[in-house]
Write a protein that holds these residues in place. Structure first.
Motif, PDB file in Angstrom:
ATOM      1  N   ASP A 126       0.841  -1.202   0.000  1.00 29.34           N
ATOM      2  CA  ASP A 126       0.000   0.000   0.000  1.00 29.34           C
ATOM      3  C   ASP A 126       0.876   1.252   0.000  1.00 29.34           C
ATOM      4  N   ILE A 127       1.814   1.293   0.953  1.00 29.17           N
ATOM      5  CA  ILE A 127       2.727   2.438   1.033  1.00 29.17           C
ATOM      6  C   ILE A 127       3.552   2.550  -0.237  1.00 29.17           C
ATOM      7  N   ASP A 128       4.025   1.424  -0.749  1.00 34.48           N
ATOM      8  CA  ASP A 128       4.841   1.444  -1.961  1.00 34.48           C
ATOM      9  C   ASP A 128       4.055   1.963  -3.158  1.00 34.48           C
ATOM     10  N   ALA A 129       2.743   1.745  -3.160  1.00 32.50           N
ATOM     11  CA  ALA A 129       1.898   2.219  -4.265  1.00 32.50           C
ATOM     12  C   ALA A 129       1.491   3.679  -4.117  1.00 32.50           C
ATOM     13  N   GLY A 130       1.933   4.312  -3.025  1.00 33.35           N
ATOM     14  CA  GLY A 130       1.643   5.725  -2.848  1.00 33.35           C
ATOM     15  C   GLY A 130       0.510   6.033  -1.891  1.00 33.35           C
ATOM     16  N   ARG A 131      -0.045   5.004  -1.260  1.00 37.36           N
ATOM     17  CA  ARG A 131      -1.100   5.274  -0.285  1.00 37.36           C
ATOM     18  C   ARG A 131      -0.468   5.793   1.006  1.00 37.36           C
ATOM     19  N   SER A 132      -1.180   6.669   1.666  1.00 38.77           N
ATOM     20  CA  SER A 132      -0.656   7.319   2.863  1.00 38.77           C
ATOM     21  C   SER A 132      -0.874   6.439   4.083  1.00 38.77           C
ATOM     22  N   PRO A 133      -0.149   6.719   5.167  1.00 36.52           N
ATOM     23  CA  PRO A 133      -0.409   5.989   6.410  1.00 36.52           C
ATOM     24  C   PRO A 133      -1.862   6.111   6.857  1.00 36.52           C
ATOM     25  N   GLN A 134      -2.471   7.263   6.619  1.00 37.33           N
ATOM     26  CA  GLN A 134      -3.869   7.442   6.995  1.00 37.33           C
ATOM     27  C   GLN A 134      -4.781   6.534   6.161  1.00 37.33           C
ATOM     28  N   GLN A 135      -4.443   6.335   4.889  1.00 35.79           N
ATOM     29  CA  GLN A 135      -5.230   5.430   4.063  1.00 35.79           C
ATOM     30  C   GLN A 135      -5.057   3.981   4.520  1.00 35.79           C
ATOM     31  N   VAL A 136      -3.853   3.627   4.928  1.00 36.35           N
ATOM     32  CA  VAL A 136      -3.635   2.300   5.484  1.00 36.35           C
ATOM     33  C   VAL A 136      -4.519   2.104   6.716  1.00 36.35           C
ATOM     34  N   LEU A 137      -4.587   3.113   7.572  1.00 36.41           N
ATOM     35  CA  LEU A 137      -5.431   3.035   8.759  1.00 36.41           C
ATOM     36  C   LEU A 137      -6.897   2.859   8.372  1.00 36.41           C
ATOM     37  N   GLN A 138      -7.366   3.640   7.412  1.00 35.64           N
ATOM     38  CA  GLN A 138      -8.765   3.528   6.988  1.00 35.64           C
ATOM     39  C   GLN A 138      -9.052   2.144   6.423  1.00 35.64           C
ATOM     40  N   ASP A 139      -8.128   1.606   5.648  1.00 37.02           N
ATOM     41  CA  ASP A 139      -8.333   0.270   5.086  1.00 37.02           C
ATOM     42  C   ASP A 139      -8.282  -0.794   6.176  1.00 37.02           C
ATOM     43  N   PHE A 140      -7.451  -0.583   7.184  1.00 37.58           N
ATOM     44  CA  PHE A 140      -7.420  -1.499   8.324  1.00 37.58           C
ATOM     45  C   PHE A 140      -8.774  -1.498   9.039  1.00 37.58           C
ATOM     46  N   ARG A 141      -9.316  -0.311   9.274  1.00 38.51           N
ATOM     47  CA  ARG A 141     -10.626  -0.221   9.915  1.00 38.51           C
ATOM     48  C   ARG A 141     -11.687  -0.941   9.090  1.00 38.51           C
ATOM     49  N   ALA A 142     -11.646  -0.718   7.775  1.00 38.93           N
ATOM     50  CA  ALA A 142     -12.634  -1.345   6.897  1.00 38.93           C
ATOM     51  C   ALA A 142     -12.485  -2.862   6.898  1.00 38.93           C
ATOM     52  N   LEU A 143     -11.256  -3.346   6.927  1.00 37.75           N
ATOM     53  CA  LEU A 143     -11.029  -4.782   6.954  1.00 37.75           C
ATOM     54  C   LEU A 143     -11.586  -5.400   8.230  1.00 37.75           C
ATOM     55  N   ILE A 144     -11.311  -4.777   9.362  1.00 35.06           N
ATOM     56  CA  ILE A 144     -11.828  -5.303  10.623  1.00 35.06           C
ATOM     57  C   ILE A 144     -13.350  -5.302  10.619  1.00 35.06           C
ATOM     58  N   ALA A 145     -13.952  -4.212  10.123  1.00 35.56           N
ATOM     59  CA  ALA A 145     -15.415  -4.139  10.069  1.00 35.56           C
ATOM     60  C   ALA A 145     -15.972  -5.244   9.181  1.00 35.56           C
ATOM     61  N   ARG A 146     -15.314  -5.496   8.047  1.00 36.43           N
ATOM     62  CA  ARG A 146     -15.797  -6.552   7.144  1.00 36.43           C
ATOM     63  C   ARG A 146     -15.693  -7.921   7.807  1.00 36.43           C
ATOM     64  N   LEU A 147     -14.594  -8.212   8.458  1.00 39.74           N
ATOM     65  CA  LEU A 147     -14.442  -9.508   9.120  1.00 39.74           C
ATOM     66  C   LEU A 147     -15.425  -9.660  10.276  1.00 39.74           C
ATOM     67  N   ARG A 148     -15.641  -8.589  11.010  1.00 36.83           N
ATOM     68  CA  ARG A 148     -16.546  -8.647  12.151  1.00 36.83           C
ATOM     69  C   ARG A 148     -17.999  -8.848  11.723  1.00 36.83           C
ATOM     70  N   ARG A 149     -18.316  -8.515  10.502  1.00 43.05           N
ATOM     71  CA  ARG A 149     -19.682  -8.716  10.014  1.00 43.05           C
ATOM     72  C   ARG A 149     -20.078 -10.186  10.077  1.00 43.05           C
ATOM     73  N   ASP A 150     -19.126 -11.089   9.858  1.00 39.43           N
ATOM     74  CA  ASP A 150     -19.402 -12.519   9.865  1.00 39.43           C
ATOM     75  C   ASP A 150     -18.717 -13.266  10.999  1.00 39.43           C
ATOM     76  N   LEU A 151     -17.627 -12.726  11.494  1.00 41.30           N
ATOM     77  CA  LEU A 151     -16.835 -13.403  12.521  1.00 41.30           C
ATOM     78  C   LEU A 151     -16.701 -12.468  13.720  1.00 41.30           C
ATOM     79  N   ARG A 152     -17.720 -12.452  14.544  1.00 40.66           N
ATOM     80  CA  ARG A 152     -17.810 -11.432  15.588  1.00 40.66           C
ATOM     81  C   ARG A 152     -16.801 -11.631  16.718  1.00 40.66           C
ATOM     82  N   ASP A 153     -16.464 -12.875  17.009  1.00 41.38           N
ATOM     83  CA  ASP A 153     -15.633 -13.128  18.186  1.00 41.38           C
ATOM     84  C   ASP A 153     -14.271 -13.730  17.856  1.00 41.38           C
ATOM     85  N   VAL A 154     -13.946 -13.845  16.590  1.00 44.75           N
ATOM     86  CA  VAL A 154     -12.676 -14.466  16.206  1.00 44.75           C
ATOM     87  C   VAL A 154     -11.528 -13.480  16.416  1.00 44.75           C
TER      88      VAL A 154
END
Length: 236
Positions: A126-154
């Protein structure tokens, strides 16, 4: 007269009920937990998903595995089963991917296996492609939200962005992204931040070249041996 007098109340009651019904049918505001993602970084990942499905058809994956997913640092970890012999592990890394790609393909690389734990490596490309640390954070949040939609306690663990000689000029941005994700994970339930980056730096704060192959980007056996010692205590 009583019926006539009651009409204003009757119509007011209907209006209130209609308003309540309208609110009930409207989508709830989810705030920061809303899953918003940029498009996938490459259409090539569809082929990787087909490959995973074909592998599953030939050899059934272990029941309730610890799933490792993310970019090539996971994909090339070919000794996972040997490194963690007491844990059913499954490698679902796809090289070149970014965090948002893992979120887009969360079902194919994680959810459908009903894992006992998920370890994700991302942010490096992500960083190598020019995405900012803030974008990495936003994508991390989105990933956790997506996983939690189906895997609430994993339990979900994020492996920090590793420093490498080939991308030494990106070290400051990598470290900033790591710090942002670490702080975010600290406020989440059953989300861990595993620091693999600090042990990969020498006394001068430079990436340790002896941990990498000739391309100076991907790890050699010594690099994965180091990761094994760091990751092992977190596995369930």
């Amino acid at each position: 007269m009583r019926l006539y007098a009651a009409r204003p109340f009757f119509w007011s009651l209907l209006a209130v009920l209609a308003l309540v019904a309208g609110c009930a049918g409207a989508p709830a505001a989810t705030g920061r937990s809303a899953i918003t993602l940029d498009p996938v970084s490459s259409p090539d990942w569809a082929e990787d998903m087909r490959r995973f499905a074909a592998e599953d058809a030939v050899t059934a994956p272990p029941a309730r595995p610890v799933v490792f997913t993310g970019s090539s640092s996971v994909r090339l970890w070919r000794t996972l089963a040997e490194d963690f012999p007491d844990v059913p592990v499954l490698n679902r890394g796809f090289g070149g991917s970014q965090l948002r790609d893992v979120a887009h393909y969360a079902d194919q690389v994680a959810v459908r296996y009903r894992p006992r734990m998920i370890l994700v490596y991302g942010g490096d490309n992500d960083i190598d492609a020019g995405r900012s640390p803030q974008q990495v954070l936003q994508d991390f949040r989105a990933l956790i939200a997506r996983l939690r939609r189906d895997l609430r306690d994993v339990p979900i663990a994020y492996l920090s962005i590793k420093p490498s000689p080939a991308r030494a000029n990106q070290l400051a941005a990598q470290q900033q992204a790591n710090a942002l994700v670490k702080a975010e994970a600290a406020g989440m339930e059953k989300v861990l931040f595993i620091d693999v980056s600090a042990p990969m730096l020498d006394a001068a704060g430079r990436p340790r070249a002896e941990l990498f192959t000739d391309d100076r980007l991907h790890m050699n056996g010594d690099g994965y041996a180091l990761w094994r010692t760091i990751v092992a205590p977190y596995l369930e």
